[in-house]
Design an enzyme around this catalytic site. Structure first.
Site, mmCIF file in Angstrom:
data_model
loop_
_atom_site.group_PDB
_atom_site.id
_atom_site.type_symbol
_atom_site.label_atom_id
_atom_site.label_comp_id
_atom_site.label_asym_id
_atom_site.label_seq_id
_atom_site.Cartn_x
_atom_site.Cartn_y
_atom_site.Cartn_z
ATOM 1 N N GLY A 159 0.809 -1.470 0.035
ATOM 2 C CA GLY A 159 0.039 0.272 0.109
ATOM 3 C C GLY A 159 0.636 1.460 -0.222
ATOM 4 O O GLY A 159 1.844 1.506 -0.931
ATOM 5 N N ILE A 161 2.160 2.837 2.492
ATOM 6 C CA ILE A 161 3.985 2.531 3.394
ATOM 7 C C ILE A 161 4.784 1.732 2.387
ATOM 8 O O ILE A 161 5.800 1.258 2.635
ATOM 9 C CB ILE A 161 3.487 2.235 4.839
ATOM 10 N N ARG A 181 -3.685 -8.849 -0.815
ATOM 11 C CA ARG A 181 -4.828 -9.148 -2.022
ATOM 12 C C ARG A 181 -5.943 -9.546 -3.488
ATOM 13 O O ARG A 181 -6.232 -10.336 -3.879
ATOM 14 C CB ARG A 181 -6.172 -9.059 -1.438
ATOM 15 N N ARG A 241 1.306 -4.113 13.029
ATOM 16 C CA ARG A 241 1.156 -3.821 13.542
ATOM 17 C C ARG A 241 1.177 -5.593 14.608
ATOM 18 O O ARG A 241 1.575 -6.726 13.597
ATOM 19 C CB ARG A 241 -0.553 -4.364 13.509
ATOM 20 N N GLU A 270 1.549 -4.632 23.571
ATOM 21 C CA GLU A 270 1.930 -3.491 23.194
ATOM 22 C C GLU A 270 1.506 -1.907 23.832
ATOM 23 O O GLU A 270 0.727 -2.033 24.607
ATOM 24 C CB GLU A 270 2.221 -2.448 21.912
ATOM 25 N N HIS A 289 6.931 1.217 18.507
ATOM 26 C CA HIS A 289 5.856 1.983 17.654
ATOM 27 C C HIS A 289 6.302 3.542 17.774
ATOM 28 O O HIS A 289 6.059 4.449 17.656
ATOM 29 C CB HIS A 289 4.878 1.817 18.698
ATOM 30 N N ILE A 290 7.652 3.662 16.680
ATOM 31 C CA ILE A 290 8.136 5.054 16.563
ATOM 32 C C ILE A 290 8.658 5.288 15.244
ATOM 33 O O ILE A 290 9.082 6.658 14.583
ATOM 34 C CB ILE A 290 9.359 5.845 17.342
ATOM 35 N N GLY A 291 7.113 4.650 14.856
ATOM 36 C CA GLY A 291 7.461 4.722 12.705
ATOM 37 C C GLY A 291 7.146 6.335 12.281
ATOM 38 O O GLY A 291 7.751 6.461 11.559
#
Ligand code: NAP
Ligand code: GLV
Length: 328
Positions: A159, A161, A181, A241, A270, A289-291
């Protein structure tokens, strides 16, 4: 003429004042504490009159909460992922749900590359060993890593990212394969990447990068069986995730060297508690979780989340709406 009363809005967690200036001006804002997850008791007591709810990605917005919020006109999530929100119940109740796609794509793709390069070249281990006095001479066989040139990177979920990661990887001389998909011939051509079935991407990838949303379908997509089918030399990167990966199976896979290493920006649970076995594994690099964690990106996420919220409060269509069918 009496001034119209400003709508009551719940912001689940404190944000820097200059990020929420417009929110403060246009609404009656009730703000939760920094950190934690979900609504405090004080916020819950305001739910029945709240017209807007601005959430962070760890705040569950499920049926029980929605039942207690009969005036709610909009839920705005300061994240692109919306797995914390029960979208179908929001739709049934006529509540549009906003999110923040696009603005965080570059930052999150950069972080993916940072994790991938760090793990490939064993930077955390090398630094720790050097600091521990184990850098005795230039060692011809020490800290040997994995080349990107000539390697195959598999993107699961090409997608926004995933595509940005693919574009960043290309100049390193990586061969790209991906799985989605639906067929994506345009992406195959634009990214010079081959779309393959999921069953094929797993055994072929030297770097397997996860960029799918968390759904029933993607939950534990990487399980024991999948890990068994990966190359022994493979590196798993999860910036999607945590629950996309079965954590217990991953601990076993890393301990028993079914795969070479993992880089995780997201985990399950998390936050990951400090005593968790994943931290003990040298071949696992974890970031909290610092994307999207750059000044520019986070400020813009707050701004887009605010604009989505204002649109909902004013009965306008949200610019970034997860459930546009709510307008049918
Ligand atoms: P996006 O543009 O919607 O991309 C998601 C891609 O996943 C789509 O191309 C979709 O394509 C594909 N997909 C969905 N289900 C799939 C499945 N079962 N198998 C294979 N492919 C599947 O979203 P994005 O902006 O790239 O963000 C992706 C996710 O990254 C978010 O949902 C969020 O959870 C996570 N994220 C994490 C961070 C962080 O800080 N670590 C930051 C931002 C986002 P098809 O529909 O064609 O399958
Ligand atoms: C971050 O994880 C997001 O979904 O925006």
């Amino acid at each position: 003429m009496a001034a119209k009363k400003r709508p009551l809005v719940i912001l689940t967690h404190a944000l820097p004042p200059d990020w929420i200036k417009e929110l403060e001006e246009k609404t009656r804002l009730v703000i939760g504490p920094e950190g934690g997850e979900g609504l405090t008791q004080e916020l819950e007591s305001n739910l029945h009159q709240a017209e807007g709810l601005l959430t962070l990605l760890m705040d569950p917005v499920k049926e029980d909460l929605l039942e207690n919020a009969p005036q709610l006109k909009v839920v705005s999530n300061m994240a692109v992922g919306v797995d914390n929100i029960d979208i179908s119940t929001c739709t049934e109740r006529g509540i549009p749900v906003g999110h923040t796609p696009g603005i965080l794509t570059a930052g999150t793709a950069d972080l993916t590359l940072a994790l991938l390069l760090s793990v490939a070249r064993r930077i955390p281990e090398a630094r720790a060993d050097a600091q521990a006095g184990e850098w005795n001479s230039w060692n011809p066989t020490g800290w040997l890593g994995t080349d990107l040139k000539g390697a195959t990177a598999g993107i699961v979920g090409m997608g926004k990212i995933g595509s940005a990661v693919a574009r960043r990887l290309k100049p390193f001389g990586v061969d790209l394969i991906f799985t989605n998909r639906s067929p994506k011939p345009d992406l195959e051509e634009a990214l010079e990447a081959e779309q393959v079935p999921y069953s094929e991407i797993v055994p072929r990838s030297d770097f397997l990068c996860l960029h799918v949303p968390l759904t029933e379908e993607t939950h534990h997509m990487i399980d024991r069986d999948t890990l068994r089918k990966m190359k022994e030399s493979a590196i798993l990167i999860n910036v999607a995730r945590g629950p996309v990966v079965d954590t217990d199976a991953l601990v076993t896979a890393l301990r028993e060297n079914w795969i070479r290493a993992a880089g995780l920006d997201v985990t399950d649970p998390e936050p990951l508690p400090p005593e968790h076995p994943l931290y003990e594994l040298e071949n696992c690099l974890i970031t909290p979780h610092i994307g999207s964690a750059t000044h520019h990106t986070r400020r813009n996420m707050a701004s887009i989340a605010s604009q989505n919220l204002f649109a909902g409060l004013e009965n306008r269509k949200l610019a970034h709406c997860v459930n546009p069918e709510v307008y049918d």
